[in-house]
Design a protein around this motif. Structure first.
Motif, PDB file in Angstrom:
ATOM      1  N   MET A 169       0.825  -1.213   0.000  1.00 29.27           N
ATOM      2  CA  MET A 169       0.000   0.000   0.000  1.00 29.27           C
ATOM      3  C   MET A 169       0.860   1.263   0.000  1.00 29.27           C
ATOM      4  N   TRP A 170       1.921   1.266   0.838  1.00 24.09           N
ATOM      5  CA  TRP A 170       2.717   2.480   0.960  1.00 24.09           C
ATOM      6  C   TRP A 170       3.501   2.781  -0.303  1.00 24.09           C
ATOM      7  N   GLY A 171       3.669   1.775  -1.171  1.00 22.51           N
ATOM      8  CA  GLY A 171       4.394   2.006  -2.407  1.00 22.51           C
ATOM      9  C   GLY A 171       3.709   2.984  -3.333  1.00 22.51           C
ATOM     10  N   ILE A 172       2.391   3.144  -3.203  1.00 21.35           N
ATOM     11  CA  ILE A 172       1.672   4.071  -4.093  1.00 21.35           C
ATOM     12  C   ILE A 172       2.106   5.514  -3.861  1.00 21.35           C
ATOM     13  N   PHE A 173       2.529   5.835  -2.642  1.00 20.81           N
ATOM     14  CA  PHE A 173       2.965   7.202  -2.359  1.00 20.81           C
ATOM     15  C   PHE A 173       4.316   7.500  -3.005  1.00 20.81           C
ATOM     16  N   ALA A 174       5.172   6.475  -3.065  1.00 19.33           N
ATOM     17  CA  ALA A 174       6.485   6.664  -3.689  1.00 19.33           C
ATOM     18  C   ALA A 174       6.345   6.916  -5.184  1.00 19.33           C
ATOM     19  N   LYS A 175       5.309   6.332  -5.779  1.00 17.63           N
ATOM     20  CA  LYS A 175       5.097   6.475  -7.224  1.00 17.63           C
ATOM     21  C   LYS A 175       4.218   7.678  -7.575  1.00 17.63           C
ATOM     22  N   ALA A 176       3.624   8.309  -6.578  1.00 23.41           N
ATOM     23  CA  ALA A 176       2.690   9.416  -6.840  1.00 23.41           C
ATOM     24  C   ALA A 176       3.434  10.653  -7.317  1.00 23.41           C
ATOM     25  N   PRO A 177       2.885  11.383  -8.307  1.00 16.04           N
ATOM     26  CA  PRO A 177       3.486  12.656  -8.725  1.00 16.04           C
ATOM     27  C   PRO A 177       3.552  13.620  -7.549  1.00 16.04           C
ATOM     28  N   PHE A 178       4.630  14.378  -7.456  1.00  8.52           N
ATOM     29  CA  PHE A 178       4.855  15.271  -6.316  1.00  8.52           C
ATOM     30  C   PHE A 178       3.690  16.233  -6.121  1.00  8.52           C
ATOM     31  N   ASN A 179       3.229  16.872  -7.217  1.00 11.84           N
ATOM     32  CA  ASN A 179       2.143  17.855  -7.102  1.00 11.84           C
ATOM     33  C   ASN A 179       0.844  17.221  -6.637  1.00 11.84           C
ATOM     34  N   ASP A 180       0.572  16.004  -7.101  1.00  7.38           N
ATOM     35  CA  ASP A 180      -0.657  15.316  -6.692  1.00  7.38           C
ATOM     36  C   ASP A 180      -0.613  14.922  -5.221  1.00  7.38           C
ATOM     37  N   LEU A 181       0.579  14.562  -4.750  1.00  9.24           N
ATOM     38  CA  LEU A 181       0.689  14.076  -3.378  1.00  9.24           C
ATOM     39  C   LEU A 181       0.754  15.221  -2.367  1.00  9.24           C
ATOM     40  N   TRP A 182       1.570  16.245  -2.654  1.00  8.00           N
ATOM     41  CA  TRP A 182       1.836  17.269  -1.645  1.00  8.00           C
ATOM     42  C   TRP A 182       1.124  18.591  -1.887  1.00  8.00           C
ATOM     43  N   GLN A 183       0.485  18.761  -3.055  1.00  6.53           N
ATOM     44  CA  GLN A 183      -0.358  19.930  -3.311  1.00  6.53           C
ATOM     45  C   GLN A 183       0.316  21.238  -2.880  1.00  6.53           C
ATOM     46  N   PRO A 184       1.379  21.688  -3.562  1.00  4.40           N
ATOM     47  CA  PRO A 184       2.102  22.902  -3.141  1.00  4.40           C
ATOM     48  C   PRO A 184       1.209  24.137  -3.031  1.00  4.40           C
ATOM     49  N   GLU A 185       0.168  24.212  -3.860  1.00  4.73           N
ATOM     50  CA  GLU A 185      -0.696  25.392  -3.807  1.00  4.73           C
ATOM     51  C   GLU A 185      -1.436  25.497  -2.480  1.00  4.73           C
ATOM     52  N   ILE A 186      -1.692  24.352  -1.839  1.00  9.25           N
ATOM     53  CA  ILE A 186      -2.402  24.381  -0.561  1.00  9.25           C
ATOM     54  C   ILE A 186      -1.490  24.881   0.558  1.00  9.25           C
ATOM     55  N   ILE A 187      -0.226  24.497   0.517  1.00 11.62           N
ATOM     56  CA  ILE A 187       0.686  25.013   1.542  1.00 11.62           C
ATOM     57  C   ILE A 187       0.881  26.510   1.364  1.00 11.62           C
ATOM     58  N   VAL A 188       0.834  26.987   0.114  1.00  7.39           N
ATOM     59  CA  VAL A 188       0.920  28.429  -0.130  1.00  7.39           C
ATOM     60  C   VAL A 188      -0.275  29.139   0.497  1.00  7.39           C
ATOM     61  N   VAL A 189      -1.478  28.586   0.295  1.00 10.59           N
ATOM     62  CA  VAL A 189      -2.684  29.171   0.887  1.00 10.59           C
ATOM     63  C   VAL A 189      -2.574  29.184   2.410  1.00 10.59           C
ATOM     64  N   SER A 190      -2.108  28.078   2.991  1.00  8.18           N
ATOM     65  CA  SER A 190      -1.974  27.992   4.441  1.00  8.18           C
ATOM     66  C   SER A 190      -1.007  29.047   4.973  1.00  8.18           C
ATOM     67  N   ILE A 191       0.116  29.200   4.311  1.00  9.68           N
ATOM     68  CA  ILE A 191       1.116  30.180   4.757  1.00  9.68           C
ATOM     69  C   ILE A 191       0.598  31.605   4.593  1.00  9.68           C
ATOM     70  N   VAL A 192      -0.067  31.888   3.464  1.00 11.38           N
ATOM     71  CA  VAL A 192      -0.616  33.229   3.234  1.00 11.38           C
ATOM     72  C   VAL A 192      -1.630  33.582   4.314  1.00 11.38           C
ATOM     73  N   LEU A 193      -2.500  32.639   4.675  1.00  9.74           N
ATOM     74  CA  LEU A 193      -3.492  32.888   5.722  1.00  9.74           C
ATOM     75  C   LEU A 193      -2.813  33.205   7.055  1.00  9.74           C
ATOM     76  N   GLN A 194      -1.761  32.467   7.366  1.00  6.39           N
ATOM     77  CA  GLN A 194      -1.059  32.707   8.630  1.00  6.39           C
ATOM     78  C   GLN A 194      -0.367  34.063   8.638  1.00  6.39           C
ATOM     79  N   VAL A 195       0.246  34.431   7.516  1.00  4.05           N
ATOM     80  CA  VAL A 195       0.923  35.727   7.430  1.00  4.05           C
ATOM     81  C   VAL A 195      -0.089  36.862   7.565  1.00  4.05           C
TER      82      VAL A 195
END
Length: 267
Positions: free
Chosen positions: A1-27
């Motif tokens: 099961m955990w192997g699917i995360f290793a094969k997942a595209p970076f953007n699909d797995l970690w969603q960089p745009e969401i961390i940007v939204v989170s940081i902007v809200l905090q700032v």
């Protein structure tokens, strides 16, 4: 099961745009609630306490780890039960933390805002807030809307925004205090918790009693756990809904019971 995360595209797995939204809200929060700008706008350097600030920041990071990372990847591609955990984290933990982090002046401004304030006051009535929350939440778990959210990223984002708004109004009578606005008594808050839990039970019970899975997306998704069928996955998700909501309401109710003396329950 955990192997699917290793094969997942970076953007699909970690969603960089969401961390940007989170940081902007905090700032934005830290800029408006503390420091020179807060002093210029409100005449005070600190509009929120340390506890409120920590609550808001934790809520923002919980938003990121709910909507990105392994949990989000599982919910978007494989498991209804993972998607339900995602929704329940948003509703029972993330939203209350963010609400408790906002200063009272924010709510007072919304309450008295010309035009829009009237809508807020009507919606904030406990009977209305609870009914809207449970009806809309149940509606979004209908097969058509749920499958649409999984297949259309924009609609999925809209769904999460709606869940945040309706859950904010649902938690409002329990968590928000506005100067000059009458607050529910402890007894009324307990009744409100029961009211919400009972309204939310039908959708979960219908899923538990169903003999067929509702969501075609998960029926055709790869099976990560061989013994967990699409129907079993849906039923597990409905149990998680009952446990998360029941647990959140129970903890809130216990705090109300322990935090008040018997003499003021019905005043």
């Amino acid at each position: 099961m955990w192997g699917i995360f290793a094969k997942a595209p970076f953007n699909d797995l970690w969603q960089p745009e969401i961390i940007v939204v989170s940081i902007v809200l905090q700032v934005l929060y830290l800029t408006l609630a503390h420091g020179k700008l807060a002093y210029r706008l409100y005449g005070r350097r600190h509009m929120a306490t340390t506890r409120q600030t920590v609550s808001f920041i934790v809520g923002c990071w919980l938003m990121y780890f709910s909507f990105a990372g392994p949990l989000d990847y599982l919910s978007d591609n494989y498991l209804y039960s993972a998607h339900m955990v995602q929704h329940m984290l948003e509703i029972t933990m993330m939203t209350p933390l963010i609400l408790k982090g906002l200063p009272e002046g924010f709510y007072r401004t919304l309450w008295h805002l010309p035009g829009f304030g009237k809508i807020v006051r009507i919606w904030a009535h406990p009977l209305v807030a609870g009914a809207v929350f449970n009806i809309v939440l149940s509606g979004f778990h209908s097969p058509y809307l749920y499958n649409l959210a999984l297949e259309n990223e924009n609609f999925h984002l809209f769904e999460h925004v709606v869940f945040f708004i309706i859950s904010a109004f649902m938690w409002g009578p329990l968590l928000i205090r506005i100067e000059g606005v009458k607050e529910l008594t402890s007894g009324q808050k307990l009744l409100y918790l029961l009211y919400n839990y009972n309204l939310g039970m039908p959708i979960a019970i219908l899923q538990l009693m169903s003999g067929v899975p509702w969501y075609s997306f998960y029926v055709t998704a790869p099976r990560l756990i061989p013994w967990l069928t699409p129907l079993g996955d849906m039923q597990l998700g409905s149990i998680l809904m009952l446990v998360f909501m029941g647990g959140a309401f129970l903890i809130t109710g216990i705090r109300q019971y322990l935090g008040q003396s018997e003499s003021i329950w019905y005043e």
